[in-house]
Design a protein around this motif. Structure first.
Motif, PDB file in Angstrom:
ATOM      1  N   LYS A   1      10.989  -0.708  -9.393  1.00  0.00           N
ATOM      2  CA  LYS A   1      11.724  -1.817  -8.735  1.00  0.00           C
ATOM      3  C   LYS A   1      11.114  -2.848  -7.416  1.00  0.00           C
ATOM      4  N   TYR A   2      11.342  -1.774  -6.108  1.00  0.00           N
ATOM      5  CA  TYR A   2      10.373  -2.478  -5.503  1.00  0.00           C
ATOM      6  C   TYR A   2       8.656  -3.210  -5.326  1.00  0.00           C
ATOM      7  N   MET A   3       7.822  -2.971  -6.613  1.00  0.00           N
ATOM      8  CA  MET A   3       6.888  -2.934  -6.642  1.00  0.00           C
ATOM      9  C   MET A   3       6.828  -4.773  -7.313  1.00  0.00           C
ATOM     10  N   PRO A   4       5.070  -5.525  -7.193  1.00  0.00           N
ATOM     11  CA  PRO A   4       5.341  -7.011  -7.704  1.00  0.00           C
ATOM     12  C   PRO A   4       5.226  -6.813  -9.237  1.00  0.00           C
ATOM     13  N   ALA A   5       5.071  -8.067 -10.128  1.00  0.00           N
ATOM     14  CA  ALA A   5       5.464  -7.589 -11.866  1.00  0.00           C
ATOM     15  C   ALA A   5       3.682  -6.665 -11.521  1.00  0.00           C
ATOM     16  N   GLN A   6       3.910  -6.273 -12.753  1.00  0.00           N
ATOM     17  CA  GLN A   6       2.530  -5.629 -13.180  1.00  0.00           C
ATOM     18  C   GLN A   6       1.656  -6.138 -14.035  1.00  0.00           C
ATOM     19  N   LEU A   7       0.416  -7.060 -13.989  1.00  0.00           N
ATOM     20  CA  LEU A   7       0.076  -7.779 -15.027  1.00  0.00           C
ATOM     21  C   LEU A   7      -0.307  -7.069 -16.393  1.00  0.00           C
ATOM     22  N   SER A   8      -0.157  -7.616 -17.279  1.00  0.00           N
ATOM     23  CA  SER A   8      -0.802  -7.214 -18.755  1.00  0.00           C
ATOM     24  C   SER A   8      -2.041  -6.767 -18.703  1.00  0.00           C
ATOM     25  N   GLU A   9      -2.470  -5.631 -19.900  1.00  0.00           N
ATOM     26  CA  GLU A   9      -4.272  -5.365 -19.758  1.00  0.00           C
ATOM     27  C   GLU A   9      -5.081  -6.730 -20.409  1.00  0.00           C
ATOM     28  N   GLU A  10      -4.274  -7.813 -20.972  1.00  0.00           N
ATOM     29  CA  GLU A  10      -5.192  -9.019 -20.336  1.00  0.00           C
ATOM     30  C   GLU A  10      -5.658  -9.534 -19.651  1.00  0.00           C
TER      31      GLU A  10
ATOM     32  N   SER B   1       0.947  -1.268  -0.542  1.00  0.00           N
ATOM     33  CA  SER B   1      -0.030   0.262   0.173  1.00  0.00           C
ATOM     34  C   SER B   1       0.618   1.312   0.227  1.00  0.00           C
ATOM     35  N   VAL B   2       1.800   1.205   0.955  1.00  0.00           N
ATOM     36  CA  VAL B   2       2.471   1.982   0.321  1.00  0.00           C
ATOM     37  C   VAL B   2       3.409   2.911  -0.412  1.00  0.00           C
ATOM     38  N   LEU B   3       3.701   1.254  -1.086  1.00  0.00           N
ATOM     39  CA  LEU B   3       4.731   1.565  -2.283  1.00  0.00           C
ATOM     40  C   LEU B   3       3.876   2.410  -3.165  1.00  0.00           C
ATOM     41  N   SER B   4       2.927   1.053  -3.188  1.00  0.00           N
ATOM     42  CA  SER B   4       1.464   2.212  -4.181  1.00  0.00           C
ATOM     43  C   SER B   4       1.253   3.942  -4.557  1.00  0.00           C
ATOM     44  N   ARG B   5       1.338   3.667  -3.212  1.00  0.00           N
ATOM     45  CA  ARG B   5       0.910   5.503  -2.870  1.00  0.00           C
ATOM     46  C   ARG B   5       1.675   6.227  -3.251  1.00  0.00           C
ATOM     47  N   GLU B   6       3.615   5.479  -3.123  1.00  0.00           N
ATOM     48  CA  GLU B   6       3.830   6.746  -3.736  1.00  0.00           C
ATOM     49  C   GLU B   6       4.185   6.754  -5.283  1.00  0.00           C
ATOM     50  N   LEU B   7       4.034   5.936  -5.406  1.00  0.00           N
ATOM     51  CA  LEU B   7       4.134   5.535  -6.645  1.00  0.00           C
ATOM     52  C   LEU B   7       3.016   6.344  -8.060  1.00  0.00           C
ATOM     53  N   LYS B   8       2.018   6.246  -7.020  1.00  0.00           N
ATOM     54  CA  LYS B   8       1.108   6.929  -7.350  1.00  0.00           C
ATOM     55  C   LYS B   8       0.939   8.781  -7.618  1.00  0.00           C
ATOM     56  N   GLN B   9       1.583   8.550  -6.458  1.00  0.00           N
ATOM     57  CA  GLN B   9       1.981  10.456  -6.366  1.00  0.00           C
ATOM     58  C   GLN B   9       3.090  10.589  -7.314  1.00  0.00           C
ATOM     59  N   ARG B  10       3.977   9.736  -7.522  1.00  0.00           N
ATOM     60  CA  ARG B  10       4.938  10.220  -8.931  1.00  0.00           C
ATOM     61  C   ARG B  10       4.024  10.837  -9.512  1.00  0.00           C
ATOM     62  N   LYS B  11       3.575   9.266 -10.394  1.00  0.00           N
ATOM     63  CA  LYS B  11       2.474   9.343 -11.702  1.00  0.00           C
ATOM     64  C   LYS B  11       2.001  10.858 -12.247  1.00  0.00           C
ATOM     65  N   ASP B  12       0.960  10.963 -10.536  1.00  0.00           N
ATOM     66  CA  ASP B  12       0.174  11.906 -10.863  1.00  0.00           C
ATOM     67  C   ASP B  12       0.869  13.597 -11.052  1.00  0.00           C
TER      68      ASP B  12
END
Length: 147
Positions: A88-97, A51-62
């Protein structure tokens, strides 16, 4: 190895390599993790760390989107570099499919028929995809399937 231990090890590596941009991002991540730990009053679970990593990533993308709108290419470049370090610290992202398959399964599970069931589907699918897919992609997939 917990996220905090990983961040400490990476911080030492960045210091030795004199990699200031990476060191700065790792320090910010470590600070965010420690603040969350203090707020919760206990060690973080892997879900809390995510959750912390996701929040930090989202802030940077915004931030990057705003800098891009404002024509600040210098800030876009530095924020893009920060995003790479956080990813680098996030789990692998799923493809759109893969996201669409999971959304389709969830729509079937919940029995959603129309856009009126949008909230119900999002509430059921987001915990399954937490940290593995961007919320915007999930949102678009749900809207496509419910139309």
């Amino acid at each position: 190895m917990s996220l905090l231990e990983t961040l400490n090890a990476d911080m030492k590596t960045a210091m030795k390599a004199k990699d200031k941009p990476t060191l700065s991002v790792v320090r910010m991540l470590k600070s965010a993790v420690m603040n969350e730990q203090i707020n919760l009053g206990h060690d973080l679970t892997p879900e809390d760390e995510l959750s912390v990593l996701s929040r930090e990533l989202k802030q940077r993308k915004d931030s990057m989107a705003e800098f891009d709108k404002g024509g600040r290419e210098d800030l876009v470049a530095s924020t893009s570099a920060e995003i790479k370090v956080v990813e680098k610290y996030m789990p692998a992202q799923l493809s759109e499919e893969d996201v669409k398959k999971i959304v389709q399964e969830t729509v079937t599970e919940v029995g959603a028929q129309s856009m009126a069931d949008f909230g119900k589907v999002m509430g059921a699918v987001m915990p399954k995809l937490k940290g593995q897919a961007d919320g915007k992609i999930v949102n678009q997939s749900v809207k496509q399937l419910l139309q």
